[in-house]
Design a protein around this motif. Structure first.
Motif, PDB file in Angstrom:
ATOM      1  N   PRO A   1       0.815  -1.238   0.000  1.00 34.52           N
ATOM      2  CA  PRO A   1       0.000   0.000   0.000  1.00 34.52           C
ATOM      3  C   PRO A   1       0.838   1.273   0.000  1.00 34.52           C
ATOM      4  O   PRO A   1       0.537   2.222  -0.734  1.00 34.52           O
ATOM      5  CB  PRO A   1      -0.843  -0.142   1.275  1.00 34.52           C
ATOM      6  CG  PRO A   1      -0.914  -1.608   1.513  1.00 34.52           C
ATOM      7  CD  PRO A   1       0.388  -2.177   1.044  1.00 34.52           C
ATOM      8  N   GLU A   2       1.912   1.307   0.827  1.00 28.93           N
ATOM      9  CA  GLU A   2       2.725   2.529   0.852  1.00 28.93           C
ATOM     10  C   GLU A   2       3.461   2.729  -0.471  1.00 28.93           C
ATOM     11  O   GLU A   2       3.604   3.867  -0.948  1.00 28.93           O
ATOM     12  CB  GLU A   2       3.728   2.483   2.005  1.00 28.93           C
ATOM     13  CG  GLU A   2       4.641   1.265   2.020  1.00 28.93           C
ATOM     14  CD  GLU A   2       4.040   0.095   2.756  1.00 28.93           C
ATOM     15  OE1 GLU A   2       4.785  -0.854   3.053  1.00 28.93           O
ATOM     16  OE2 GLU A   2       2.830   0.133   3.044  1.00 28.93           O
ATOM     17  N   LYS A   3       3.928   1.626  -1.090  1.00 25.75           N
ATOM     18  CA  LYS A   3       4.589   1.734  -2.387  1.00 25.75           C
ATOM     19  C   LYS A   3       3.593   2.152  -3.457  1.00 25.75           C
ATOM     20  O   LYS A   3       3.923   2.949  -4.359  1.00 25.75           O
ATOM     21  CB  LYS A   3       5.223   0.387  -2.749  1.00 25.75           C
ATOM     22  CG  LYS A   3       5.990   0.383  -4.062  1.00 25.75           C
ATOM     23  CD  LYS A   3       7.167   1.340  -4.022  1.00 25.75           C
ATOM     24  CE  LYS A   3       7.969   1.268  -5.300  1.00 25.75           C
ATOM     25  NZ  LYS A   3       9.119   2.211  -5.293  1.00 25.75           N
ATOM     26  N   LEU A   4       2.372   1.654  -3.353  1.00 25.59           N
ATOM     27  CA  LEU A   4       1.335   2.019  -4.318  1.00 25.59           C
ATOM     28  C   LEU A   4       1.004   3.506  -4.225  1.00 25.59           C
ATOM     29  O   LEU A   4       0.845   4.186  -5.241  1.00 25.59           O
ATOM     30  CB  LEU A   4       0.090   1.166  -4.079  1.00 25.59           C
ATOM     31  CG  LEU A   4      -1.054   1.328  -5.082  1.00 25.59           C
ATOM     32  CD1 LEU A   4      -0.591   0.975  -6.485  1.00 25.59           C
ATOM     33  CD2 LEU A   4      -2.247   0.472  -4.682  1.00 25.59           C
ATOM     34  N   ARG A   5       0.917   4.009  -2.975  1.00 25.99           N
ATOM     35  CA  ARG A   5       0.655   5.447  -2.808  1.00 25.99           C
ATOM     36  C   ARG A   5       1.805   6.276  -3.375  1.00 25.99           C
ATOM     37  O   ARG A   5       1.591   7.338  -3.975  1.00 25.99           O
ATOM     38  CB  ARG A   5       0.442   5.759  -1.326  1.00 25.99           C
ATOM     39  CG  ARG A   5      -0.903   5.278  -0.784  1.00 25.99           C
ATOM     40  CD  ARG A   5      -1.174   5.877   0.580  1.00 25.99           C
ATOM     41  NE  ARG A   5      -0.220   5.392   1.572  1.00 25.99           N
ATOM     42  CZ  ARG A   5      -0.426   4.312   2.328  1.00 25.99           C
ATOM     43  NH1 ARG A   5      -1.542   3.607   2.202  1.00 25.99           N
ATOM     44  NH2 ARG A   5       0.479   3.931   3.214  1.00 25.99           N
ATOM     45  N   GLU A   6       3.026   5.791  -3.182  1.00 28.85           N
ATOM     46  CA  GLU A   6       4.182   6.499  -3.724  1.00 28.85           C
ATOM     47  C   GLU A   6       4.150   6.528  -5.249  1.00 28.85           C
ATOM     48  O   GLU A   6       4.436   7.558  -5.875  1.00 28.85           O
ATOM     49  CB  GLU A   6       5.460   5.816  -3.238  1.00 28.85           C
ATOM     50  CG  GLU A   6       6.743   6.494  -3.702  1.00 28.85           C
ATOM     51  CD  GLU A   6       7.984   5.778  -3.205  1.00 28.85           C
ATOM     52  OE1 GLU A   6       9.083   6.075  -3.721  1.00 28.85           O
ATOM     53  OE2 GLU A   6       7.847   4.919  -2.291  1.00 28.85           O
ATOM     54  N   LEU A   7       3.781   5.397  -5.848  1.00 25.64           N
ATOM     55  CA  LEU A   7       3.682   5.343  -7.312  1.00 25.64           C
ATOM     56  C   LEU A   7       2.566   6.246  -7.829  1.00 25.64           C
ATOM     57  O   LEU A   7       2.724   6.920  -8.864  1.00 25.64           O
ATOM     58  CB  LEU A   7       3.445   3.898  -7.756  1.00 25.64           C
ATOM     59  CG  LEU A   7       4.604   2.915  -7.537  1.00 25.64           C
ATOM     60  CD1 LEU A   7       4.172   1.498  -7.882  1.00 25.64           C
ATOM     61  CD2 LEU A   7       5.817   3.322  -8.353  1.00 25.64           C
ATOM     62  N   GLU A   8       1.450   6.273  -7.123  1.00 25.67           N
ATOM     63  CA  GLU A   8       0.348   7.141  -7.544  1.00 25.67           C
ATOM     64  C   GLU A   8       0.743   8.613  -7.443  1.00 25.67           C
ATOM     65  O   GLU A   8       0.404   9.422  -8.321  1.00 25.67           O
ATOM     66  CB  GLU A   8      -0.877   6.845  -6.681  1.00 25.67           C
ATOM     67  CG  GLU A   8      -1.517   5.487  -6.948  1.00 25.67           C
ATOM     68  CD  GLU A   8      -2.652   5.189  -6.000  1.00 25.67           C
ATOM     69  OE1 GLU A   8      -2.829   5.982  -5.047  1.00 25.67           O
ATOM     70  OE2 GLU A   8      -3.377   4.198  -6.216  1.00 25.67           O
TER      71      GLU A   8
END
Length: 214
Positions: free
Chosen positions: A78-85
């Motif tokens: 989730p944290e990596k996904l938020r960073e990518l977004e």
């Protein structure tokens, strides 16, 4: 013809076999039960690009379920996904965001243009007064300079009349005498101004009606 060729082959074989053979033996690949090559991550000689989610994603993309890779493990946290977004919003904005930025920039340019035109119009409206003030100041400066020159010539003439025509006007003594006369002249003008102001105040007091008069 066959005998010479046979002798040549025999000579080449003897030269080749007399040289030492290479001692390198490549390690055999480790194949899984499904026939997919998967390097051992615990082996210190395993390359870095053969370890990690990127390589496993390549295996899953190439072999699918046969790679025995869990596709859920390939999905970012989730944290990596938020960073990518966040990175995608910053570097790859949507069409609506780009249009909004373009419109905001156009509004800013239009506002600056309007302010500049308003400033130009205001300055053009003030131009006649500014030109008239500049001409008046120029005339007053010229008049003041002319009056100063006349007063200076009068003091020089007065100094020559008082201390002799033969004195050099460029000498230090003559300049000091002119300065003394200049101080005296300013003092007289100041006294005359005071007397004029006093006379004006007295005249106003005399013309004012007495208290209680009809």
């Amino acid at each position: 013809m066959a005998a010479p060729m046979h002798r040549c082959w025999a000579l080449l074989r003897s030269l080749t076999l007399s040289l030492p053979a290479a001692g390198y033996h490549a390690k055999p690949r480790i194949w899984g039960l499904s026939g997919v090559y998967k390097p051992d991550p615990r082996d210190p000689e395993t390359k870095e690009w053969h370890i990690g989610p990127k390589f496993e994603a390549k295996l899953y993309g190439k072999h699918g379920e046969a790679s025995q890779v869990d596709p859920e493990a390939l999905w970012p946290r989730p944290e990596k996904l938020r960073e990518l977004e966040e990175e995608e919003r910053e570097w790859y904005p949507s069409l609506g965001d780009m249009l909004e930025r373009v419109e905001a920039k156009d509004r800013e340019l239009a506002k600056k243009k309007e302010e500049r035109e308003r400033l130009i119009a205001s300055n053009l409206a003030k131009m006649p007064k500014m030109v008239a003030d500049w001409r008046r100041d120029k005339r007053e400066a010229k008049q003041k300079l002319r009056e100063e020159q006349i007063r200076r010539d009068r003091l020089v003439a007065k100094a020559r009349e008082k201390f002799g025509v033969s004195m050099d006007p460029r000498s230090v003594k003559f300049q000091e005498l002119v300065k003394e006369l200049e101080k005296e002249d300013k003092k007289n003008q100041k006294a005359l101004k005071k007397r004029t102001e006093a006379a004006g105040v007295g005249a106003k007091a005399g013309n004012a009606p007495a208290a209680g008069s009809p």
